[in-house]
Design an enzyme around this catalytic site. Sequence first.
Site, PDB file in Angstrom:
ATOM      1  N   THR A 198      14.144 -62.036 -64.442  1.00  0.00           N
ATOM      2  CA  THR A 198      13.876 -60.667 -64.904  1.00  0.00           C
ATOM      3  C   THR A 198      14.813 -60.245 -66.021  1.00  0.00           C
ATOM      4  O   THR A 198      14.423 -59.485 -66.916  1.00  0.00           O
ATOM      5  CB  THR A 198      14.044 -59.681 -63.711  1.00  0.00           C
ATOM      6  OG1 THR A 198      13.129 -60.068 -62.702  1.00  0.00           O
ATOM      7  CG2 THR A 198      13.770 -58.253 -64.111  1.00  0.00           C
ATOM      8  N   GLN A 212      18.102 -68.286 -37.033  1.00  0.00           N
ATOM      9  CA  GLN A 212      17.331 -67.250 -37.745  1.00  0.00           C
ATOM     10  C   GLN A 212      18.185 -66.010 -37.981  1.00  0.00           C
ATOM     11  O   GLN A 212      17.840 -65.171 -38.807  1.00  0.00           O
ATOM     12  CB  GLN A 212      16.079 -66.889 -36.944  1.00  0.00           C
ATOM     13  CG  GLN A 212      15.076 -68.024 -36.896  1.00  0.00           C
ATOM     14  CD  GLN A 212      13.862 -67.745 -36.026  1.00  0.00           C
ATOM     15  OE1 GLN A 212      13.556 -66.591 -35.708  1.00  0.00           O
ATOM     16  NE2 GLN A 212      13.170 -68.786 -35.632  1.00  0.00           N
TER      17      GLN A 212
HETATM   18  N1  ASP Z   1      10.857 -62.886 -60.119  1.00  0.00           N
HETATM   19  C1  ASP Z   1      12.152 -62.829 -60.775  1.00  0.00           C
HETATM   20  C2  ASP Z   1      12.750 -64.217 -60.762  1.00  0.00           C
HETATM   21  O1  ASP Z   1      13.311 -64.617 -59.796  1.00  0.00           O
HETATM   22  C3  ASP Z   1      13.022 -61.826 -60.088  1.00  0.00           C
HETATM   23  C4  ASP Z   1      14.401 -61.662 -60.722  1.00  0.00           C
HETATM   24  O2  ASP Z   1      14.771 -62.250 -61.688  1.00  0.00           O
HETATM   25  O3  ASP Z   1      15.146 -60.831 -60.182  1.00  0.00           O
HETATM   26  O4  ASP Z   1      12.640 -64.920 -61.724  1.00  0.00           O
END
Ligand code: ASP
Length: 339
Positions: free
Chosen positions: A12, A274
């Site tokens: 992200t 778990q």
């Molecule tokens: N979907 C993204 C990833 O893991 C989420 C993130 O970067 O926080 O690439």
Amino acid sequence: MSQILIIYTGGTIGMMSDPKTKVLRPINFDQIMDNVPELDRLNCKLKVHSFEEIIDSSNMNPVIWSELARLIKENYDSVDGFVILHGSDTMAFTASALSFMLENLSKPIIFTGSQLPISAIRTDAKENLMTAIEIAKAKKHERSRVPEVCIYFDYKLFRGNRSFKYNSSKFEAFRSPNYPILAESGVHLKFSVNDIRQPLDGPFKVHKDLVSDVAVLKLYPGISQKVVETILGADVRGIVMETFGAGNTTTDKWFTDLLKNTINSGKVILDISQCKVGTVELGRYETSKELKDMGVANGYDMTYEAAITKMMFLLGQYEDPLIIKEMLETDLRGELTVS
Ligand code: ASP
């Protein structure tokens, strides 16, 4: 002046919302740099390696882990530390895998990313990136302050193989309840000196061969014989079994017989709990005594991420299931505490 290699894999942190579809998609590294002019004011030289294919970390895999290990090896002598930009979803898996692949590490490998893209007004990416670089270049008496594979996120530095993503919507995305945080960033950057692992004597070694012949058996009350048989019968060499509480399972004969037969056939079964906090204590309850006697490996307080990647690492190193069992129960990189 310190030199840091930033490796950009995706996540992200480097995504932008497509104006038409509104779906988040990865952008290239130059666009990331444009969003953080402050990087020029850090007193260090930044080298950047951007992966050709920028990915959402859900597409991460052991082949890319090997490529990361290769890049680290290639640049190890010429830089003071590494910052790896990575999606948060599978960051703890990659950090755990790298911790096993890199033996006798004496330089920091700091993973970071963000919950909001770097271009977003309220982004957490800038602080994560800037401080990750600060940590990667931090030294005392000429030695790196954190010669470990770590995750830096939301003002905290975690040991990579002790952490997991627990929150998909808060900036505070990671936790490592079974091990103290290694540093905290506030007005000052405070390192928990006594909790940071120091390099052992011996040369830096990179192990690139992981074997992903691993299956997972996650127990629940009512799990059927057919399901257990299918999972244990899968064409794999290692099984991570997620058990109840302090490592307990049902004592039904069909179940324990299946486990015994699986071990006798040469597969390795690793017991992790778990529960996210606490440790496996094989033999504490009647419900785990038989597991211990038949040779199930004790995963102690390992995370799921560490258990999976440690199994892959050991399957790549050894053939003998008894040696693999012994190594699974041994603290190799600070990933478990033998209780
Ligand atoms: N979907 C993204 C990833 O893991 C989420 C993130 O970067 O926080 O690439």
